[in-house]
Every structure is written in structure tokens, then in C-alpha cells.
Design a protein around this motif. Structure first.
Motif: not given
Length: 183
Positions: A27-31, A52-54, A62-70, A177-181
Motif C-alpha cells: 500500500v505504501f512503499v512498492f508493489q 511501482v514505487s508507491k 508530483e511526478p516529473e515529466y516523462g515519468d511512467i505512472v500508474i 497517480v498511484l505510483g511511479k514505475k
């Protein structure tokens, strides 16, 4: 008999603690998650497993430009902690999860950005984006200028001609935005 009961309680406690820790990490760190569909071709393939890093979701980065996100594509509703729990892979083993609501996409616009789609290219704040990761030239064009609202992002798939993304579902609240690859 008393010794055996103590041993059983010890095992039940250990297994329960391990499950709770695994759920909290998910839930909080990665999955792990799986890419479903071809909207991120050629960068990610259908049924590819990614991690995915949660932390960005947990700490509201806030994600960065170009980040792959869920993302959670249900942008018309508030997201709750219960949603975070139900997205956990351990919970999904025991319930019928709503399929097809979480998408894997790339961040194109952040709050305040002006986006344009002309000449089959994406322009952010008047500058053409250099996008070596896209599958092919985008067929989509529009005369409309979109301004990304506060606390939102604009996302698109790398396979622009085969992607349901912010062009259809709208701006994505940062809470969705649930997380970042990560890999």
C-alpha cells in the motif's frame, strides 16, 4: 497439549504479522503490477510485469515529466484510503477487483502547463516535445489549448494511436497517480 497450543499461536502470530507487513509495503512503499494492453508500446509490452514505487502517492510527490505512472482512471470520483487497500495484490487475491481502471501512462503535462496537439505532435508551453519513446507519429490533432489545472497531471500512452489517456478521460488528479514505475 499446552506446548502445542503455544506453538500454534506463535505460528499464527508470525504469519499474521508477515501478511500485515506485506500489505503495508504494497500500500505504501512498492508493489508489482502487470501492463495490460498495448497503449505503452514499444516501451512496455502487454502482460509485462513492472514494479511501482508507491512513495510518490504516499507522500503526495508530483511526478516529473516523462515519468511512467500508474493512474486510477476514475477521475470523476474522490479516491479514498479504502481504494488504496483494495488495490493491494494480497487483497485482490480474495476479491473480484474492478478490472481495467488502473492505467500505465507517461506524464506529459504538470499543473499550469499549456498543451497543444498540432501537426501530429505534442507542444508543451509552445515547445515541441522530443519524444523518442513513441511508437509512431500521432494521428490526433486539435485546435484546443489545454491548461493543466492545479493538483492535476496530463498523461498519454507511448502508443498514441492506441491509447485511452487524458485526451479521453481528462486531467488526472494527483491523488489518482498511484505510483511511479521503478523497474
Amino acid at each position: 497439549m499446552k506446548k502445542m497450543m503455544k506453538e500454534i499461536r506463535s505460528w499464527v502470530f508470525s504469519i499474521g504479522l508477515a501478511l500485515v507487513l506485506a500489505m503495508m509495503i504494497g500500500v505504501f512503499v512498492f508493489q508489482p503490477t502487470e501492463v495490460l494492453g498495448h497503449s505503452m508500446d514499444p516501451t512496455l509490452q502487454d502482460q509485462q510485469r513492472i514494479y511501482v514505487s508507491k512513495l510518490s502517492h504516499t507522500f503526495n510527490y508530483e511526478p516529473e515529466y516523462g515519468d511512467i505512472v500508474i493512474i486510477d482512471s476514475r477521475v470523476d470520483r474522490e479516491r479514498t484510503f479504502k481504494d488504496d487497500l483494495l488495490d493491494n495484490p494480497l487483497i485482490r487475491l480474495f476479491q473480484d477487483a474492478e478490472e481495467g481502471r488502473n492505467y500505465v501512462k507517461r506524464v506529459i503535462g504538470k499543473p499550469g502547463d499549456v498543451l497543444e496537439f498540432r501537426d501530429h505532435k505534442v507542444y508543451r508551453n509552445g515547445e515541441e516535445l522530443q519524444e523518442p519513446y513513441i511508437k509512431e507519429a500521432m494521428l490526433y490533432t486539435s485546435d484546443e489549448k489545454l491548461v493543466v489545472p492545479d493538483e492535476h497531471v496530463f498523461v498519454m500512452g507511448d502508443n498514441r494511436n492506441n491509447s485511452k489517456d487524458s485526451r479521453q478521460i481528462g486531467f488526472i488528479p494527483l491523488s489518482h497517480v498511484l505510483g511511479k514505475k521503478i523497474f
